[in-house]
Design a protein around this motif. Structure first.
Motif, PDB file in Angstrom:
ATOM      1  N   GLU A   1      -5.294  -2.808 -13.698  1.00 47.83           N
ATOM      2  CA  GLU A   1      -4.238  -2.936 -12.957  1.00 47.83           C
ATOM      3  C   GLU A   1      -2.987  -3.927 -12.774  1.00 47.83           C
ATOM      4  OE1 GLU A   1      -6.824  -0.917 -12.483  1.00 47.83           O
ATOM      5  OE2 GLU A   1      -5.794   0.678 -14.273  1.00 47.83           O
ATOM      6  N   GLU A   2      -3.641  -4.130 -11.927  1.00 51.47           N
ATOM      7  CA  GLU A   2      -2.719  -5.178 -10.784  1.00 51.47           C
ATOM      8  C   GLU A   2      -2.843  -6.601 -11.258  1.00 51.47           C
ATOM      9  OE1 GLU A   2      -3.588  -8.315  -6.462  1.00 51.47           O
ATOM     10  OE2 GLU A   2      -4.450  -6.689  -6.911  1.00 51.47           O
ATOM     11  N   LEU A   3      -4.163  -6.450 -12.108  1.00 51.48           N
ATOM     12  CA  LEU A   3      -4.209  -8.282 -13.696  1.00 51.48           C
ATOM     13  C   LEU A   3      -2.689  -8.366 -14.600  1.00 51.48           C
ATOM     14  CD1 LEU A   3      -5.043 -11.014 -14.031  1.00 51.48           C
ATOM     15  CD2 LEU A   3      -6.709  -9.778 -15.142  1.00 51.48           C
ATOM     16  N   LYS A   4      -2.545  -6.786 -14.889  1.00 47.77           N
ATOM     17  CA  LYS A   4      -1.463  -6.832 -15.915  1.00 47.77           C
ATOM     18  C   LYS A   4      -0.192  -7.038 -15.421  1.00 47.77           C
ATOM     19  CE  LYS A   4       0.774  -3.422 -19.274  1.00 47.77           C
ATOM     20  NZ  LYS A   4       0.072  -2.181 -19.730  1.00 47.77           N
ATOM     21  N   LEU A   5       0.037  -6.466 -13.903  1.00 45.25           N
ATOM     22  CA  LEU A   5       1.567  -6.945 -13.374  1.00 45.25           C
ATOM     23  C   LEU A   5       2.110  -8.132 -12.869  1.00 45.25           C
ATOM     24  CD1 LEU A   5       0.960  -3.305 -10.323  1.00 45.25           C
ATOM     25  CD2 LEU A   5       3.062  -3.557 -12.350  1.00 45.25           C
ATOM     26  N   ARG A   6       0.913  -8.686 -12.499  1.00 44.74           N
ATOM     27  CA  ARG A   6       1.210  -9.560 -11.948  1.00 44.74           C
ATOM     28  C   ARG A   6       1.488 -11.007 -13.278  1.00 44.74           C
ATOM     29  NH1 ARG A   6      -0.032 -11.297  -7.167  1.00 44.74           N
ATOM     30  NH2 ARG A   6      -0.898 -10.465  -5.244  1.00 44.74           N
ATOM     31  N   LEU A   7       0.946 -10.402 -14.594  1.00 45.36           N
ATOM     32  CA  LEU A   7       0.758 -11.473 -15.443  1.00 45.36           C
ATOM     33  C   LEU A   7       2.500 -10.915 -15.707  1.00 45.36           C
ATOM     34  CD1 LEU A   7      -2.525 -11.220 -17.457  1.00 45.36           C
ATOM     35  CD2 LEU A   7      -1.647 -12.761 -16.869  1.00 45.36           C
ATOM     36  N   LEU A   8       2.914  -9.892 -16.103  1.00 40.32           N
ATOM     37  CA  LEU A   8       4.347  -9.682 -16.457  1.00 40.32           C
ATOM     38  C   LEU A   8       4.984 -10.193 -15.304  1.00 40.32           C
ATOM     39  CD1 LEU A   8       3.344  -5.790 -17.244  1.00 40.32           C
ATOM     40  CD2 LEU A   8       4.126  -7.616 -18.765  1.00 40.32           C
ATOM     41  N   LYS A   9       4.690  -9.757 -14.299  1.00 37.59           N
ATOM     42  CA  LYS A   9       6.186 -10.893 -13.368  1.00 37.59           C
ATOM     43  C   LYS A   9       6.181 -12.287 -13.698  1.00 37.59           C
ATOM     44  CE  LYS A   9       7.030 -11.459  -8.808  1.00 37.59           C
ATOM     45  NZ  LYS A   9       6.020 -11.120  -7.165  1.00 37.59           N
ATOM     46  N   SER A  10       4.407 -12.627 -13.957  1.00 35.86           N
ATOM     47  CA  SER A  10       4.848 -14.012 -13.930  1.00 35.86           C
ATOM     48  C   SER A  10       5.720 -14.968 -15.525  1.00 35.86           C
ATOM     49  CB  SER A  10       3.370 -14.895 -13.611  1.00 35.86           C
ATOM     50  OG  SER A  10       2.266 -14.376 -14.744  1.00 35.86           O
ATOM     51  N   ARG A  11       5.113 -13.896 -16.290  1.00 38.21           N
ATOM     52  CA  ARG A  11       5.666 -14.271 -17.512  1.00 38.21           C
ATOM     53  C   ARG A  11       7.086 -13.840 -17.926  1.00 38.21           C
ATOM     54  NH1 ARG A  11       1.943 -14.069 -21.777  1.00 38.21           N
ATOM     55  NH2 ARG A  11       3.240 -12.767 -23.158  1.00 38.21           N
ATOM     56  N   GLY A  12       7.783 -13.059 -16.436  1.00 29.21           N
ATOM     57  CA  GLY A  12       8.873 -13.099 -17.007  1.00 29.21           C
ATOM     58  C   GLY A  12       9.383 -12.309 -17.907  1.00 29.21           C
ATOM     59  N   LYS A  13      11.097 -10.973 -17.864  1.00 26.23           N
ATOM     60  CA  LYS A  13      11.614 -10.310 -18.578  1.00 26.23           C
ATOM     61  C   LYS A  13      11.573 -10.514 -19.854  1.00 26.23           C
ATOM     62  CE  LYS A  13      16.186 -11.994 -17.419  1.00 26.23           C
ATOM     63  NZ  LYS A  13      17.885 -10.533 -17.161  1.00 26.23           N
ATOM     64  N   HIS A  14      11.825 -11.852 -20.023  1.00 31.54           N
ATOM     65  CA  HIS A  14      11.750 -12.260 -21.221  1.00 31.54           C
ATOM     66  C   HIS A  14      10.669 -12.395 -21.991  1.00 31.54           C
ATOM     67  CE1 HIS A  14      16.382 -12.506 -21.059  1.00 31.54           C
ATOM     68  NE2 HIS A  14      16.803 -13.717 -20.236  1.00 31.54           N
ATOM     69  N   GLY A  15       9.506 -12.639 -21.691  1.00 32.10           N
ATOM     70  CA  GLY A  15       7.790 -12.979 -22.453  1.00 32.10           C
ATOM     71  C   GLY A  15       7.579 -11.938 -23.254  1.00 32.10           C
ATOM     72  N   GLN A  16       7.145 -11.891 -24.232  1.00 36.44           N
ATOM     73  CA  GLN A  16       5.912 -11.031 -25.351  1.00 36.44           C
ATOM     74  C   GLN A  16       5.299 -10.219 -23.824  1.00 36.44           C
ATOM     75  OE1 GLN A  16       4.549 -14.494 -27.782  1.00 36.44           O
ATOM     76  NE2 GLN A  16       3.731 -12.624 -28.718  1.00 36.44           N
ATOM     77  N   ASP A  17       6.210  -8.585 -24.654  1.00 37.97           N
ATOM     78  CA  ASP A  17       4.874  -7.875 -24.018  1.00 37.97           C
ATOM     79  C   ASP A  17       3.692  -7.808 -23.813  1.00 37.97           C
ATOM     80  OD1 ASP A  17       4.437  -5.727 -22.344  1.00 37.97           O
ATOM     81  OD2 ASP A  17       4.171  -3.947 -24.689  1.00 37.97           O
ATOM     82  N   ILE A  18       2.861  -7.450 -23.061  1.00 38.78           N
ATOM     83  CA  ILE A  18       1.299  -7.581 -23.326  1.00 38.78           C
ATOM     84  C   ILE A  18       0.609  -5.826 -22.696  1.00 38.78           C
ATOM     85  CG2 ILE A  18       0.752  -9.727 -22.644  1.00 38.78           C
ATOM     86  CD1 ILE A  18       0.252  -9.255 -19.757  1.00 38.78           C
ATOM     87  N   SER A  19      -0.600  -5.481 -23.192  1.00 36.42           N
ATOM     88  CA  SER A  19      -1.215  -4.175 -23.382  1.00 36.42           C
ATOM     89  C   SER A  19      -2.783  -4.809 -22.792  1.00 36.42           C
ATOM     90  CB  SER A  19      -1.547  -3.799 -24.580  1.00 36.42           C
ATOM     91  OG  SER A  19      -1.924  -3.988 -24.980  1.00 36.42           O
ATOM     92  N   ASN A  20      -3.216  -3.763 -21.887  1.00 36.02           N
ATOM     93  CA  ASN A  20      -4.377  -3.878 -21.451  1.00 36.02           C
ATOM     94  C   ASN A  20      -5.718  -4.393 -22.604  1.00 36.02           C
ATOM     95  OD1 ASN A  20      -3.306  -3.085 -18.958  1.00 36.02           O
ATOM     96  ND2 ASN A  20      -4.533  -0.944 -19.267  1.00 36.02           N
TER      97      ASN A  20
END
Length: 240
Positions: A120-139
């Motif tokens: 869960e933490e890894l996903k949150l940090r990845l989404l933050k680093s990818r930015g709001k315009h980055g592709q969505d990612i799932s577990n």
């Protein structure tokens, strides 16, 4: 009588040989038919992928279902960064890029968690680093990327702990005792020596050895401010 016996044996061998030859012929025919069906499935899968290219790239849930379709017929779109899948979908490049970002996050947080971070933490940090315009990612995307990292021998592994999963990013596998300690600490985020001895029915030496190893690896913190030493696991306490 003896000649008839020998003749009967020869006929029996001949019959067995014919049966074996026929069996091989049928098996080859069945294999050929299965191979033809598989080629058809793969062709249809490529047509489907081309038609739904944008959805596969942008929609994490759709991408997961697509991966499952591929797995059912033995196709791995991540097997190579070249070829049809990379050129048509960029799927391979997507996971290689995600894998690099996973390494970066794990390295950045290793001093805090000892190389053990919750999914869960890894996903949150990845989404933050990818930015709001980055592709969505799932577990599912993250776990697939981590499996590719394991091929490199980089020490990455997914560890199931109860209902959650932890990502280990340091070489060396955790033993069953270490995993049991993490499972025991899942709810509160910490354990004590007496807890393990009492609830796990372990000898003090065994419990102490498991805890000290996790401390030495940086996966557990020690808190001596209570009446008994507590061992906290930052990967199980997101607020930390």
């Amino acid at each position: 009588m003896r000649r008839r016996g020998i003749g009967a044996i020869d006929k029996g061998k001949l019959a067995k040989a014919k049966f074996a030859e026929k069996g091989t012929e049928i098996a080859e025919l069945q294999f050929s038919q299965m191979q033809s069906q598989l080629d058809t499935f793969r062709s249809n899968l490529e047509d489907f992928a081309a038609k739904h290219k944008n959805e596969i790239k942008k929609n994490a849930e759709f991408r997961q279902h697509f991966q499952q379709m591929c797995a059912r017929i033995g196709v791995d779109p991540l097997a190579s960064s070249k070829g049809f899948w990379a050129e048509m979908l960029g799927v391979g490049d997507f996971y290689y890029e995600l894998g690099v970002q996973i390494i970066e996050v794990c390295l950045a947080t290793r001093s805090r968690n000892g190389g053990l971070i919750s999914l869960e933490e890894l996903k949150l940090r990845l989404l933050k680093s990818r930015g709001k315009h980055g592709q969505d990612i799932s577990n599912d995307d993250i776990i697939r990327a981590i499996k590719k990292l394991r091929v490199l021998g980089s020490g990455f592994a997914v560890i199931p702990i109860g209902d959650r999963r932890l990502i280990q990013s340091v070489p060396g596998e955790l033993s069953m005792d270490h995993t049991a300690v993490l499972q025991h600490a899942e709810n509160g985020g910490y354990v004590s020596l007496s807890d393990l001895v009492r609830e796990m029915k372990w000898e003090t030496t065994r419990a102490s050895r498991a805890l000290e190893h996790l401390v030495q690896e940086g996966m557990a913190w020690v808190d001596d401010q209570t009446h008994e030493r507590q061992y906290w696991f930052p990967s199980l306490v997101p607020d930390l």
